[in-house]
Each structure stands twice: as structure tokens, then as C-alpha cells.
Design an enzyme around this catalytic site. Structure first.
Site, PDB file in Angstrom:
ATOM      1  N   HIS A   1      -2.334   0.599  -4.267  1.00 34.02           N
ATOM      2  CA  HIS A   1      -0.946   1.068  -4.179  1.00 34.02           C
ATOM      3  C   HIS A   1      -0.820   2.401  -4.917  1.00 34.02           C
ATOM      4  O   HIS A   1      -1.084   2.490  -6.118  1.00 34.02           O
ATOM      5  CB  HIS A   1      -0.025   0.017  -4.806  1.00 34.02           C
ATOM      6  CG  HIS A   1       1.434   0.283  -4.621  1.00 34.02           C
ATOM      7  ND1 HIS A   1       2.117  -0.044  -3.478  1.00 34.02           N
ATOM      8  CD2 HIS A   1       2.352   0.840  -5.448  1.00 34.02           C
ATOM      9  CE1 HIS A   1       3.394   0.291  -3.601  1.00 34.02           C
ATOM     10  NE2 HIS A   1       3.565   0.836  -4.790  1.00 34.02           N
TER      11      HIS A   1
ATOM     12  N   ASP B   1       1.675   5.322  -6.033  1.00 32.25           N
ATOM     13  CA  ASP B   1       3.085   5.652  -6.239  1.00 32.25           C
ATOM     14  C   ASP B   1       3.253   7.158  -6.314  1.00 32.25           C
ATOM     15  O   ASP B   1       2.765   7.803  -7.236  1.00 32.25           O
ATOM     16  CB  ASP B   1       3.581   5.004  -7.540  1.00 32.25           C
ATOM     17  CG  ASP B   1       3.764   3.506  -7.385  1.00 32.25           C
ATOM     18  OD1 ASP B   1       4.458   3.101  -6.440  1.00 32.25           O
ATOM     19  OD2 ASP B   1       3.211   2.736  -8.199  1.00 32.25           O
TER      20      ASP B   1
ATOM     21  N   MET C   1       5.852  10.178  -6.723  1.00 29.73           N
ATOM     22  CA  MET C   1       7.199  10.423  -7.260  1.00 29.73           C
ATOM     23  C   MET C   1       7.444  11.920  -7.391  1.00 29.73           C
ATOM     24  O   MET C   1       6.531  12.674  -7.736  1.00 29.73           O
ATOM     25  CB  MET C   1       7.339   9.762  -8.630  1.00 29.73           C
ATOM     26  CG  MET C   1       7.032   8.273  -8.622  1.00 29.73           C
ATOM     27  SD  MET C   1       7.330   7.546 -10.233  1.00 29.73           S
ATOM     28  CE  MET C   1       6.745   5.865  -9.930  1.00 29.73           C
TER      29      MET C   1
ATOM     30  N   HIS D   1       3.244   4.653  -1.406  1.00 28.94           N
ATOM     31  CA  HIS D   1       4.679   4.423  -1.592  1.00 28.94           C
ATOM     32  C   HIS D   1       5.327   5.753  -1.955  1.00 28.94           C
ATOM     33  O   HIS D   1       5.160   6.245  -3.076  1.00 28.94           O
ATOM     34  CB  HIS D   1       4.838   3.374  -2.712  1.00 28.94           C
ATOM     35  CG  HIS D   1       6.245   3.069  -3.078  1.00 28.94           C
ATOM     36  ND1 HIS D   1       6.583   2.359  -4.222  1.00 28.94           N
ATOM     37  CD2 HIS D   1       7.416   3.350  -2.455  1.00 28.94           C
ATOM     38  CE1 HIS D   1       7.890   2.234  -4.287  1.00 28.94           C
ATOM     39  NE2 HIS D   1       8.428   2.828  -3.229  1.00 28.94           N
TER      40      HIS D   1
ATOM     41  N   ASP E   1       7.317  -5.190  -5.348  1.00 25.66           N
ATOM     42  CA  ASP E   1       6.814  -4.148  -6.253  1.00 25.66           C
ATOM     43  C   ASP E   1       7.696  -4.021  -7.490  1.00 25.66           C
ATOM     44  O   ASP E   1       8.863  -3.641  -7.385  1.00 25.66           O
ATOM     45  CB  ASP E   1       6.807  -2.823  -5.462  1.00 25.66           C
ATOM     46  CG  ASP E   1       6.233  -1.648  -6.243  1.00 25.66           C
ATOM     47  OD1 ASP E   1       5.706  -1.853  -7.340  1.00 25.66           O
ATOM     48  OD2 ASP E   1       6.323  -0.519  -5.721  1.00 25.66           O
TER      49      ASP E   1
HETATM   50  C1  DX5 Z   1       7.687   1.709  -9.718  1.00 27.71           C
HETATM   51  C2  DX5 Z   1       6.460   1.634  -8.849  1.00 27.71           C
HETATM   52  C3  DX5 Z   1       5.642   0.412  -9.039  1.00 27.71           C
HETATM   53  C4  DX5 Z   1       5.189   0.153 -10.440  1.00 27.71           C
HETATM   54  C5  DX5 Z   1       4.599  -1.224 -10.588  1.00 27.71           C
HETATM   55  O1  DX5 Z   1       8.453   2.789  -9.321  1.00 27.71           O
HETATM   56  O2  DX5 Z   1       6.827   1.693  -7.506  1.00 27.71           O
HETATM   57  O3  DX5 Z   1       4.560   0.403  -8.131  1.00 27.71           O
HETATM   58  O4  DX5 Z   1       4.263   1.099 -10.860  1.00 27.71           O
HETATM   59  O5  DX5 Z   1       4.174  -1.348 -11.884  1.00 27.71           O
HETATM   60  P1  DX5 Z   1       4.436  -2.634 -12.787  1.00 27.71           P
HETATM   61  O6  DX5 Z   1       3.591  -3.716 -12.219  1.00 27.71           O
HETATM   62  O7  DX5 Z   1       4.008  -2.163 -14.121  1.00 27.71           O
HETATM   63  O8  DX5 Z   1       5.913  -2.939 -12.715  1.00 27.71           O
HETATM   64 ZN    ZN Z   2       5.332   1.334  -5.848  1.00 34.66          ZN
END
Ligand code: DX5
Ligand code: ZN
Length: 219
Positions: free
Chosen positions: A34, A36, A38, A67, A176
Site C-alpha cells: 500500500h 500512500d 499525499m 492510494h 485503512d
Molecule cells: C492514512 C493512510 C494509511 C495509514 C495506515 O492517511 O492512508 O494508509 O498510513 O497506517 P496505520 O496502520 O498506522 O493507521
Molecule cells: Zn492509505
């Protein structure tokens, strides 16, 4: 035991060793990775973009579950497809035309995910559910790892599972944020079949990621 898949979030990995971290996850039995993304605008944090994903892609056969927490997302979809994302997940609030963005992702032969923030209702994506491969239910407000699971999203997972069964749709239900050994069972029982986890996988049991992946699967 139910068949569930684990998608570790590299947000909690050692960023100076990302290639090795992904290899470590692969060896430990991760089903996908996964990623992320941002932008410091759609969410109040910044991470990585297509060039890093492209480099990491070369060293792994795992599915890249990307994501996108960026807005406007549409014009960047091609860059992530070209970088080697396998699943591209977008938030409905991040595009002017959800259908168009879904079709754009499909035009690159990628799997399409749509994500629901904790305060976003299923109704906003309901018309598109027959066209997507995955629904990503956010169980924290996106932006940071290590947050606490928001329990009222369980209801949303149940609604998505009910629609899926009634209409015979094929989307995966991925959850998530804040997933841990205490809440994973409830999340899976509600209908999820993919769990994302960063903190639990990288930090529990002194960072024994193999054990942590296995334990999350024992539901
Ligand atoms: C948050 C992300 C998640 C997050 C999950 O914005 O989309 O993927 O990193 O991490 P944990 O498991 O630490 O909540
Ligand atoms: Zn995520």
C-alpha cells in the site's frame, strides 16, 4: 478462517531503505504493497510521487496498491499508471467527474479503487460501485499513520458488503487506518477482505513483520 489479504502501508517503513523494506514485506508474506501518496493540500501531509514508485516497482513483483490523496487527481492518473501502479485508488472529493476519472484509470488497464473518508457516505459513490474493483474505507482521517481506528466506519463496511452481495458486484472491500490485532476481526466480520496496516505491521512484536502479517490474517 476467512480469506483475507494484507496490504502493508510503507508510510511506516524506513524511508531511507524503501527498496529493502518492500523486499522484507514480500518475504514476510505481504499480499500487496500500500503506497500512500499525499499532496499537502487534499491532506495535511506530503509523501512520495511517481518517480519513487517507478524506482521501487523495478524491485518487486507484488501488486502496488496506490492510494492517491491528492487533488485535483485526474491529471496525475497517467503518471501513476506509467510509474507501475496496479491498483489506483482515488477519493470522490478529489475529482470533478468521478466517472471520467474511473474510466481514465481503466484506460491504462489498471484496477480502480474509490475511497471513502470517515465522514463520506456510500451514497456519493453508489452509482459507480458496479464499475470499480475496490472500495477503500478510511477508518481514520487520511494524512498520517498511527491514528486511532474510528469505530463507526464498521457500519459503512456492512453497508458496502450488503450492496455487494445483493447486486452481485465484485469489488474488494479494503479498510485503512488504525487496524490492529484487537479490531481486525470485527472489520473482517463486517465484510472487509483486504486490511491495510502500517503501524501494527512495522511496530508490533519488535517489528517482526512476518508474525504481524500472520497475526492480522488470523481472523
Ligand atoms: C492514512 C493512510 C494509511 C495509514 C495506515 O492517511 O492512508 O494508509 O498510513 O497506517 P496505520 O496502520 O498506522 O493507521
Ligand atoms: Zn492509505
Amino acid at each position: 478462517m476467512k480469506k483475507i489479504q494484507i496490504s502493508p502501508s510503507i508510510l511506516s517503513a524506513d524511508f531511507s531503505q524503501l527498496g529493502n523494506e518492500i523486499k522484507r514485506l514480500e518475504d514476510a508474506g505481504a499480499d500487496m504493497i500500500h503506497v500512500d501518496v499525499m499532496d499537502g493540500h487534499f491532506v495535511p501531509n506530503l509523501t512520495i510521487g511517481p518517480p519513487v514508485i517507478k524506482t521501487l516497482r523495478k524491485n518487486s513483483k507484488l501488486t502496488f496498491d496506490v492510494h492517491l490523496m491528492i487533488a485535483p487527481v485526474h491529471k496525475y492518473i497517467k503518471d501513476f499508471a506509467d510509474a507501475g501502479a496496479d491498483i489506483i485508488t482515488i477519493h470522490p472529493e478529489a475529482t470533478d467527474n468521478l466517472k471520467e476519472s474511473i474510466n481514465h484509470i481503466k484506460s491504462f488497464k489498471k484496477k480502480v479503487g474509490v475511497s471513502l473518508n470517515p465522514d463520506t457516505n456510500v451514497s456519493i459513490i453508489e452509482k459507480e460501485l458496479e464499475n470499480v474493483d475496490l472500495v477503500l474505507v478510511m477508518s481514520v482521517h487520511p494524512g498520517f499513520g498511527g491514528q486511532k481506528f474510528i469505530p463507526n466506519v464498521i457500519e459503512k463496511i456492512k453497508i458496502l458488503k450488503k450492496i455487494k452481495d445483493e447486486k452481485n458486484y465484485s469489488y474488494d472491500i479494503e479498510v485503512d487506518g488504525g487496524i490492529n490485532f484487537s479490531n481486525s476481526k470485527e472489520v473482517v466480520n463486517a465484510g472487509a477482505n483486504i486490511l491495510v496496516s502500517g503501524t501494527t505491521i512495522f511496530r508490533e512484536n519488535n517489528g517482526n513483520i512476518k508474525k504481524n502479517i500472520e497475526t492480522l490474517k488470523e481472523v
